[in-house]
Write a protein that holds these residues in place. Structure first.
Motif, PDB file in Angstrom:
ATOM      1  N   GLU A 271       3.231  44.419  30.458  1.00 49.54           N
ATOM      2  CA  GLU A 271       2.970  42.987  30.248  1.00 49.54           C
ATOM      3  C   GLU A 271       1.476  42.691  30.168  1.00 49.54           C
ATOM      4  O   GLU A 271       1.032  41.877  29.380  1.00 49.54           O
ATOM      5  N   LYS A 272       0.704  43.329  31.023  1.00 46.15           N
ATOM      6  CA  LYS A 272      -0.726  42.996  31.107  1.00 46.15           C
ATOM      7  C   LYS A 272      -1.562  43.771  30.092  1.00 46.15           C
ATOM      8  O   LYS A 272      -2.625  43.312  29.678  1.00 46.15           O
ATOM      9  N   ASN A 275      -5.390  43.940  30.042  1.00 42.38           N
ATOM     10  CA  ASN A 275      -5.838  43.053  31.112  1.00 42.38           C
ATOM     11  C   ASN A 275      -5.532  43.583  32.510  1.00 42.38           C
ATOM     12  O   ASN A 275      -5.854  42.940  33.505  1.00 42.38           O
ATOM     13  N   LEU A 276      -4.869  44.726  32.567  1.00 42.23           N
ATOM     14  CA  LEU A 276      -4.697  45.384  33.858  1.00 42.23           C
ATOM     15  C   LEU A 276      -5.827  46.408  33.969  1.00 42.23           C
ATOM     16  O   LEU A 276      -5.931  47.311  33.148  1.00 42.23           O
ATOM     17  N   GLY A 323      -7.212  42.729  37.768  1.00 42.44           N
ATOM     18  CA  GLY A 323      -6.993  42.495  36.345  1.00 42.44           C
ATOM     19  C   GLY A 323      -7.373  41.075  35.962  1.00 42.44           C
ATOM     20  O   GLY A 323      -7.933  40.320  36.764  1.00 42.44           O
ATOM     21  N   LEU A 326      -4.107  37.383  36.583  1.00 40.60           N
ATOM     22  CA  LEU A 326      -2.955  37.862  37.350  1.00 40.60           C
ATOM     23  C   LEU A 326      -2.282  36.662  38.023  1.00 40.60           C
ATOM     24  O   LEU A 326      -2.967  35.785  38.543  1.00 40.60           O
TER      25      LEU A 326
END
Ligand SMILES: Nc1nc2c(ncn2[C@@H]2O[C@H](COP(=O)(O)OP(=O)(O)OP(=O)(O)O)[C@@H](O)[C@H]2O)c(=O)[nH]1
Length: 353
Positions: A271-272, A275-276, A323, A326
């Motif tokens: 999902e991230k 961005n993780l 991240g 979040l």
């Protein structure tokens, strides 16, 4: 482990890890990286250090700035560690210091390489990602540059440099701005990068396996709960919705279920995506006595390993996720579903029949 792949558990024999430690030094333009490397190389106890100054294919503009203070110093001005590892260049070398020239470079692809490149992993171990922070300018840099945020977010150790240029109020503001992005990493405060060698090298902070004394620091367990921005058992309201880059700490004293936690991270990574940034975990799994170290950079996770003991003897899962954007409340809810269901006396009784 890449997204979708199951990790393999391995048990490390720490006493025989003779791989060359690599320190990855990063930080924004002008933060003080060269100054720090110069000091390090001049230290009488520095030993044989190779400094790779550039990223692949770049011209070595910084090479001349690095004083050749020590005959054991080796500098690869256009170095690729994979190629270097194949030659005799590395013979007798005991440390490798990787210095990113470009202040806007993203250190995470290189960090991930240590999980995915098995040949590299045979010869080297990533000791720590050090990020030099310019106390005078960091607030503006964070506001303007996603790369500056990421360099801070991914750090195992933050080196707050240029203390001489800020008064106490500016210092507190700068530290607070940085800690919002990465509240858990180990920190140093300095001027002109003047830190003793043992605070920079052989920290075992990237993937603690050799030094049990560093595990608590690695996961931020040595810091007071109020500074940690925790979700989990003790969610703080001010950290529940953190726009931009931030950290969420998930905690549980109840043991977790392996497959459920794996699913949790596979979903999060998917999902991230980009961005993780970083996951560091010390996990109490059901029916496993030792703490399991679980960690990754973006969607790449390393094989879980055991630590010998729990920080301060407290058996508790602690997972730090860093991240962008979040949703701590949602993560906490999903994390709660990973807690292993208790075996009741009745269940055990039935199992014995
Ligand atoms: N006042 C002060 N100046 C510093 C300090 N640390 C470094 N500097 C100065 O800041 C400037 C930039 O330092 P460098 O060490 O070249 O920074 P860098 O991170 O290597 O810079 P780039 O290679 O451009 O990314 C130099 O003029 C240093 O002398 C410090 O603690 N205090």
């Amino acid at each position: 482990m890449r997204t979708g792949e199951a990790p393999v558990t391995r048990i490390d024999d720490r006493s025989v890890d003779e791989r060359i430690p690599i320190t990855l030094l990063t930080g924004f333009l002008g933060a003080g990286k060269t100054t720090l490397v110069n000091r390090l190389l001049s230290a009488p106890d520095a030993g044989k250090i190779a400094v790779i100054v550039n990223e692949f294919g770049e011209i070595g503009i910084d090479g001349d700035l690095i004083a050749r203070a020590n005959e054991d110093m080796l500098e690869l001005t256009n170095g690729c560690i994979c190629c270097a590892a194949q030659g005799d260049l590395m013979d007798g070398l005991n440390r490798l210091f990787l210095r990113k020239t470009t202040g806007i470079a993203d250190p995470s692809p290189l960090a991930r390489l240590f999980y995915t490149d098995m040949k590299l992993d045979l010869t080297f171990r990533l000791d720590a990602v050090l990020t030099v922070v310019d106390l005078k300018h960091v607030i503006g840099q964070i506001a303007r540059s996603p790369e500056a945020e990421k360099q801070i977010a991914i750090a195992d150790k933050l080196i707050f440099n240029k203390r001489d240029l800020v008064d106490d109020a500016e210092f507190a503001d700068a530290v607070a701005a940085v800690e919002r992005l990465n509240p858990f990493s180990v920190k140093e405060v300095t001027t002109h990068g003047a830190l003793p060698i043992d605070r920079l090298l052989d920290l075992d902070l990237f993937e603690p396996k050799r030094r049990d004394d560093m595990v608590g620091a690695w996961i931020g367990a040595d810091q007071p709960a109020s500074a940690s921005g925790e979700a989990g058992d003790h969610a703080h309201d001010d950290h529940v919705h953190t726009p931009g880059v931030g950290a969420v700490c998930l905690q549980s004293r109840e043991p977790l279920e392996w497959n459920a936690l794996l699913r949790f991270f596979l979903d999060l990574a998917q999902e991230k995506g980009e961005n993780l940034f970083r996951v560091k975990g010390m996990v109490h799994f059901q029916n496993v006595e030792k703490p399991v170290i679980f960690q990754g950079v973006q969607a790449t996770f390393s094989p879980p390993t055991y630590a010998e003991s729990w920080p301060r003897g407290e058996v508790e899962t602690r997972i730090v996720v860093i991240g962008r954007d979040l949703d701590a409340a949602e993560m906490q809810a999903r994390f709660a579903a990973c807690i292993a269901r208790r075996e009741t006396v009745l269940d055990r009784g039935l199992g014995a029949i």
